[in-house]
Design an enzyme around this catalytic site. Structure first.
Site, mmCIF file in Angstrom:
data_model
loop_
_atom_site.group_PDB
_atom_site.id
_atom_site.type_symbol
_atom_site.label_atom_id
_atom_site.label_comp_id
_atom_site.label_asym_id
_atom_site.label_seq_id
_atom_site.Cartn_x
_atom_site.Cartn_y
_atom_site.Cartn_z
ATOM 1 N N CYS A 152 -1.366 21.708 44.786
ATOM 2 C CA CYS A 152 0.169 22.543 45.042
ATOM 3 C C CYS A 152 0.693 23.051 43.592
ATOM 4 O O CYS A 152 1.025 24.007 43.606
ATOM 5 C CB CYS A 152 0.949 21.700 45.909
ATOM 6 S SG CYS A 152 0.409 21.183 47.459
ATOM 7 N N VAL A 156 1.633 26.587 42.659
ATOM 8 C CA VAL A 156 2.993 27.151 42.684
ATOM 9 C C VAL A 156 3.516 27.794 41.566
ATOM 10 O O VAL A 156 4.147 28.705 41.487
ATOM 11 C CB VAL A 156 3.953 25.814 43.015
ATOM 12 C CG1 VAL A 156 5.493 26.236 42.695
ATOM 13 C CG2 VAL A 156 3.643 25.601 44.599
#
Length: 522
Positions: A152, A156
């Site tokens: 993640c 991101v």
């Protein structure tokens, strides 16, 4: 009391008086619990149809998802290639999660590294982490290639793996010719099966996209087999055995069956077996590529069709009699090799198993959940047994898959009362097990909490769990079993039937009250 001569596990250790007193004091002093009556009333409310209606209306919250994240699948895929080190561009905690997941399922070490991104990398990007990480991983573990995926954090902030890897080579951290295939695997979309597909496509692309000159479909006389996210090691072996018995050459494009099932003989094998780089490069020369789990391999299918010019057959996962028949007949059609007598005999044995167990499975109601292709294959086996799927839940599938699954059920007299739940989680399934009780639940180890909750209401409400799927943490050696092919039919039906008989024994165990059956004639 624990002593060196008498060590107790947590059960029954925590049932000792001193532990019960300690836990009771902690609960009274720090947990600020509601009363037992309030807890029981709330629990009972969550078993009602009124609560189920509220439960199914929630949109912004997932409770106990029946899936894992993308990089987990990427790690499994990379582990199936010869001397390949899975490398996750992200935080150390993420990789610890992936490794322990596979450690607990396979009861084997899982080799995987991370470049340990922390707060500074989250602000400035993780290129420096990758410079050091790739250099260290190559020097320490000496893999033939490093397969990079993301978590993640990296996604991101928008880290570009292609640029980072190329810059690592330009800066001299790793040699220019050193293979580092990659896949972007954001954890906040898709699931572990998506991550497997992304990494498979990334590895195939890395070695063949710019090396198609001279490639000719069918020139090597082989078939390519793409297993998808598959954690039953017996399935790799049964597919290879059936093809070998047919005299068909094949390349399994990702095969972790040896690295996750190494012998205990005093030698540590960080890498074992797997698909070689030469086999990947030769794969476009095969007759075609067969996808064992087509619902989860969309990206790989498109690459194989558009770049390798393979006509990928439309097949179902080879689970159950019909779909195993279709798989073998398609192999025979493509290669011209006949289906040998040995497989016909094996099919006959599988049919005999269905006939022997039909009386015990016919009419039994099963709720089940898991990954898309696996659930579809399990539904097929249940229908072939005359069993009745009731609630079929797949968290990580799309509406198109849901409609196809519903049609499979609608086309069978045993699927008329089934409902398909796409995108739902295990808390939804818990509600369904209370309000429309099945006889059994089929799924991974997490289903034990649904079984415990239903039993907590009373023995009459208990829904026993049959452990089939991934992950299987709380039972040993099930990962070596088989669900595909005729051998898979035999093993799955054996598992289902014996679960039914075990439950029958449990219900007729009362001395002089329920033990009226002919218990040894079943």
């Amino acid at each position: 009391m624990q002593t060196a001569d008498k060590i107790k596990p947590c059960y029954p250790l925590f049932r000792d008086d001193d532990y019960k007193a300690s836990l009771g004091t902690k609960q009274a002093a720090f947990e600020e619990n509601h009363s037992k009556e309030k807890i029981w009333d709330t629990f009972m409310w969550t078993t009602t149809e009124d609560y189920q209606k509220l439960n199914f209306e929630r949109e912004a919250l997932t409770v106990d998802p029946a899936k894992a994240c993308q990089p987990l699948g990427a790690v499994l895929c990379a582990s199936g290639f010869h001397k390949t080190l899975p490398y996750v561009h992200g935080s150390q905690g993420c990789v610890a999660y992936f490794r322990t997941y596979f450690n607990r399922h396979f009861k084997e070490p899982c080799s995987c590294v991370s470049d340990s991104m922390t707060e500074d990398a989250a602000v400035f990007g993780g290129q420096k982490n990758m410079f050091d990480g790739l250099a260290n991983a190559k020097a320490l573990y000496q893999p033939d290639m490093i397969a990079v995926s993301t978590t993640c954090m990296a996604e991101v902030i928008g880290d570009d793996l292609n640029a980072f890897i190329n810059n690592s080579k330009k800066e001299g951290h790793i040699p220019q010719e050193y293979p580092v295939p990659f896949a972007h695997t954001p954890s906040f979309v898709g699931s572990h099966v998506t991550g497997w597909d992304n990494m498979e496509e990334g590895i195939l692309r890395s070695f063949t996209l710019n090396d198609m000159e001279g490639k000719q479909v069918g020139s090597n006389g082989k078939l390519n087999i793409v297993p998808g996210f598959e954690t039953y090691l017996g399935n790799y072996r049964v597919i290879k055995r059936m093809l070998t018995e047919m005299g068909v050459g094949y390349t399994m494009l990702s095969d972790p069956s040896e690295v996750f099932d190494t012998p205990s003989d005093g030698e540590f094998r960080m890498y074992s077996g797997g698909t070689t780089i030469d086999e990947i490069k030769d794969a476009p020369n095969a007759h075609t590529t067969l996808l064992l789990q087509p619902a989860q391999l969309e990206k790989t299918r498109k690459f194989v069709e558009n770049t390798w010019n393979h006509e990928v057959p439309k097949l179902e996962i080879p689970m159950g009699i019909d779909w195993t028949d279709a798989f073998l007949m398609k192999v025979a059609e493509i290669t011209g090799q006949p289906i040998p007598e040995s497989l016909e005999v094996e099919r006959g044995r599988a049919m005999d198993v269905l006939a022997d167990s039909h009386a015990w499975l016919h009419g039994k109601k099963f709720a089940l959940y898991g990954d898309p292709d696996f659930v579809r294959g399990m539904v097929k086996i249940l229908l072939e047994c005359g069993a009745e799927p009731t609630h079929v839940l797949v968290h990580n599938a799309n509406k198109r898959f849901g409609k196809a699954l519903q049609k499979l059920l609608d086309d069978s007299p045993f699927g008329q009362n089934a409902t398909v739940h796409i995108g739902r989680d295990l808390w939804h399934l818990r509600s369904l097990c209370f309000t429309d009780k099945p006889d059994f639940l089929i799924g991974n180890s997490y289903g034990k909490y649904i079984q415990r909750d239903t039993r907590h209401k009373g023995e009459a409400f208990e829904v026993p769990l049959i452990r089939l799927g991934f992950p299987l943490f709380d039972r040993h050696h099930l990962h070596r079993h088989t669900t595909m092919g005729y051998e898979g039919v035999i093993q799955v039906v054996t598992t289902l039937t014996n679960a039914v008989l075990e439950q029958l024994d449990k219900e007729t165990i009362g001395m002089g009250t329920t033990d009226y059956n002919f218990d040894l004639i079943r």
